[in-house]
Write an enzyme that holds these catalytic residues in place. Structure first.
Site, short mmCIF file in Angstrom:
data_model
loop_
_atom_site.label_atom_id
_atom_site.label_comp_id
_atom_site.label_asym_id
_atom_site.label_seq_id
_atom_site.Cartn_x
_atom_site.Cartn_y
_atom_site.Cartn_z
N GLU A 108 -136.16 44.23 45.85
CA GLU A 108 -136.04 45.06 47.07
C GLU A 108 -137.37 45.72 47.41
O GLU A 108 -137.40 46.82 47.96
CB GLU A 108 -134.98 46.14 46.89
CG GLU A 108 -133.60 45.65 46.61
CD GLU A 108 -132.99 44.98 47.80
OE1 GLU A 108 -132.73 45.64 48.79
OE2 GLU A 108 -132.82 43.75 47.72
N GLY A 109 -138.45 45.04 47.05
CA GLY A 109 -139.79 45.58 47.30
C GLY A 109 -140.34 46.23 46.06
O GLY A 109 -139.74 47.16 45.51
C1 LIG Z 1 -134.21 39.31 38.95
C2 LIG Z 1 -134.64 39.24 40.37
C3 LIG Z 1 -133.68 39.30 41.38
C4 LIG Z 1 -134.08 39.20 42.72
N1 LIG Z 1 -133.12 39.17 43.70
C5 LIG Z 1 -133.49 38.84 44.97
C6 LIG Z 1 -132.50 38.57 45.97
O1 LIG Z 1 -131.30 38.68 45.74
N2 LIG Z 1 -132.93 38.17 47.20
C7 LIG Z 1 -134.24 38.01 47.51
O2 LIG Z 1 -134.55 37.63 48.63
N3 LIG Z 1 -135.21 38.28 46.57
C8 LIG Z 1 -134.86 38.67 45.32
N4 LIG Z 1 -135.83 38.90 44.36
C9 LIG Z 1 -137.22 38.74 44.72
C10 LIG Z 1 -138.00 40.05 44.73
O3 LIG Z 1 -137.63 40.82 45.83
C11 LIG Z 1 -139.49 39.67 44.72
O4 LIG Z 1 -139.77 39.16 43.42
C12 LIG Z 1 -140.39 40.86 45.03
O5 LIG Z 1 -140.21 41.25 46.36
C13 LIG Z 1 -141.86 40.55 44.79
O6 LIG Z 1 -142.24 39.30 45.29
P1 LIG Z 1 -143.05 38.28 44.34
O7 LIG Z 1 -142.27 38.15 43.08
O8 LIG Z 1 -143.31 37.04 45.10
O9 LIG Z 1 -144.39 39.01 43.99
P2 LIG Z 1 -145.74 39.03 44.87
O10 LIG Z 1 -145.42 39.36 46.28
O11 LIG Z 1 -146.51 37.80 44.60
O12 LIG Z 1 -146.49 40.29 44.23
C14 LIG Z 1 -147.22 40.23 43.01
C15 LIG Z 1 -147.88 41.59 42.78
O13 LIG Z 1 -148.77 41.88 43.87
C16 LIG Z 1 -148.42 43.12 44.46
N5 LIG Z 1 -148.64 43.08 45.90
C17 LIG Z 1 -148.27 42.11 46.79
N6 LIG Z 1 -148.61 42.45 48.02
C18 LIG Z 1 -149.19 43.68 47.96
C19 LIG Z 1 -149.74 44.59 48.90
N7 LIG Z 1 -149.78 44.32 50.21
N8 LIG Z 1 -150.23 45.77 48.45
C20 LIG Z 1 -150.21 46.08 47.14
N9 LIG Z 1 -149.69 45.27 46.20
C21 LIG Z 1 -149.19 44.09 46.60
C22 LIG Z 1 -146.93 43.30 44.14
O14 LIG Z 1 -146.57 44.67 44.22
C23 LIG Z 1 -146.87 42.74 42.74
O15 LIG Z 1 -147.26 43.72 41.83
C24 LIG Z 1 -135.44 39.09 43.03
C25 LIG Z 1 -136.41 39.06 42.00
C26 LIG Z 1 -136.01 39.13 40.70
C27 LIG Z 1 -137.07 39.08 39.62
#
Ligand SMILES: Cc1cc2nc3c(=O)[nH]c(=O)nc-3n(C[C@H](O)[C@H](O)[C@H](O)COP(=O)(O)OP(=O)(O)OC[C@H]3O[C@@H](n4cnc5c(N)ncnc54)[C@H](O)[C@@H]3O)c2cc1C
Length: 384
Positions: free
Chosen positions: A365-366
């Site tokens: 959720e972010g």
């Molecule tokens: C167990 C689990 C359940 C989930 N359930 C759902 C679900 O039901 N539905 C769904 O749609 N998603 C779901 N997610 C996805 C989750 O919302 C994302 O993993 C999360 O939003 C981060 O995206 P990412 O993993 O691609 O990381 P990335 O976006 O690649 O980020 C990697 C790192 O970079 C940082 N970062 C990225 N952009 C910025 C910025 N602009 N400024 C500062 N820092 C930044 C992030 O904070 C993080 O630390 C789930 C994830 C997990 C692990």
């Protein structure tokens, strides 16, 4: 200003507590965590007694209550067990999109199923190449006669493979500038041909919950499965986050409180150097710090929920609550393990599982960094 919960709200807390006492079981939790198995029986019972969708109207089998009552339920569930609690708390994940934006037909078909514990729901926003940044998506939905044809892949989808339907965020206007102005939410029933799921693999925590990829290959759904307005999906999802992030804050709050309860009970009975370990000032200070953080997390989470119920949507406050409660959960669970020494590290004493479960609240959720972006943006405003 009134910091008291109402009689009804206290009764809700008690009802959830009683439910957990009767249904949650430590050995079952350990087993389901080990087997990565969803607590199906408990989820169904929670639905039967009205603990799911308390914020839905009664005509959709809800309790006609608000966000605050909903988060009281989530907090209490997760306090009693961080894994079973989260599984039940997220049983209706993203069904609020249907509640707030869906047609009457979609609401009638799906919301009672969710609230009564007969169907799990899911929200599919994240893609392999689009996580924090969902301002452009590779998943597309194209109109063909009376149907949408959807192609793409979503990842990390909670309740994937066991949900009855997915609210899928799709690019419906690939030429939109910027891309997010051309997105729509489309409800896809799990049994539509072309929809498949694939487990994402072993997770650190919330192991009872299913997390999968959702692959959509020429999936056809009727045009009437559009949730809300065409090309307004991104904004609808952002509005949904204003509510769901408060629920994640409540999940974190309950997890922190649950770990604290267990550690407190332990330090009052464990003896070293001829004394209860709660008599050492170093440990007392840990207890004081943990309790203070939990109190602050509770205040801001309740305030965010109250604010939401007043119709004053404030993404900055929601993000503060989510970020602070999630950090509190991670820190309090860490200290709970520390206070319990080697026993805290063992599965049987539960706090190591709470610790593993706590971490996700800083990611989904972010992430906490994205929450900070929202908070800073709300404070600084747009800069030219
Ligand atoms: C167990 C689990 C359940 C989930 N359930 C759902 C679900 O039901 N539905 C769904 O749609 N998603 C779901 N997610 C996805 C989750 O919302 C994302 O993993 C999360 O939003 C981060 O995206 P990412 O993993 O691609 O990381 P990335 O976006 O690649 O980020 C990697 C790192 O970079 C940082 N970062 C990225 N952009 C910025 C910025 N602009 N400024 C500062 N820092 C930044 C992030 O904070 C993080 O630390 C789930 C994830 C997990 C692990």
């Amino acid at each position: 200003m009134d910091f008291q919960l109402s009689k009804t709200q206290k009764e809700i807390q008690k009802a959830v507590r009683d439910f957990c006492k009767g249904e949650f079981d430590k050995d079952l939790a350990l087993e389901l965590d080990r087997k990565h198995e969803y607590p199906t029986k408990i989820w169904k019972k929670a639905g039967e007694i009205g603990l799911i969708g308390v914020h839905f109207p009664e005509k959709y089998s809800g309790q006609d209550m608000g966000c605050l009552e909903c988060i009281l339920v989530v907090e209490e569930l997760c306090r009693n067990d961080s894994s079973i609690g989260a599984s039940v708390a997220l049983a209706g994940f993203a069904s609020e999109l249907v509640l707030h934006y869906g047609s009457d037909e979609l609401k009638e078909r799906f919301l009672p199923e969710v609230a009564e514990g007969r169907m799990l729901s899911a929200g599919a926003f994240t893609e392999p190449d689009h996580g924090s940044d969902i301002t452009f998506l590779n998943t597309t939905a194209v109109k063909d006669g009376e149907e949408w044809v959807i192609n793409g892949a979503k990842t990390f989808i909670t309740n994937g493979g066991i949900a009855g339907f997915y609210n899928v965020l799709c690019q419906t206007d690939p030429d939109a500038q910027p891309g997010y102005r051309g997105m729509s939410v489309i409800l896809v029933e799990a049994d539509r041909p072309g929809l498949t799921t694939q487990d994402v693999g072993e997770k650190m925590g919330i192991r009872m919950m299913a997390t999968t990829e959702v692959i959509l290959k020429d999936v056809r759904v009727p045009l009437s499965n559009l949730v809300g307005e065409e090309n307004r999906g991104f904004y609808q999802v952002l509005n949904f986050f204003d509510e769901s992030r408060i629920q994640v804050a409540a999940q974190a709050l309950g997890t922190a409180q649950g770990a604290f309860d267990r550690a407190l009970a332990y330090v009052k009975q464990r003896e070293q150097f001829g004394k209860k370990i709660a008599q050492f000032q170093a440990n007392q200070h840990k207890i004081a710090d943990m309790a203070t953080k939990i109190e602050l997390a509770r205040l801001i989470t309740y305030k965010a929920a109250w604010n939401y119920d007043q119709g004053h949507i404030d993404p900055k406050l929601t993000s503060m609550a989510k970020m602070y409660a999630a950090r509190t959960a991670v820190e309090v669970c860490d200290e709970a393990i520390q206070l319990m020494g080697g026993y805290g590290y063992m599965a049987e004493y539960e706090v190591e599982r709470f610790y593993r479960d706590a971490k996700i609240t800083e990611i989904y959720e972010g992430t906490k960094e994205i929450q900070k972006n929202t908070i800073a943006g709300g404070i600084i405003g747009k800069m030219k």
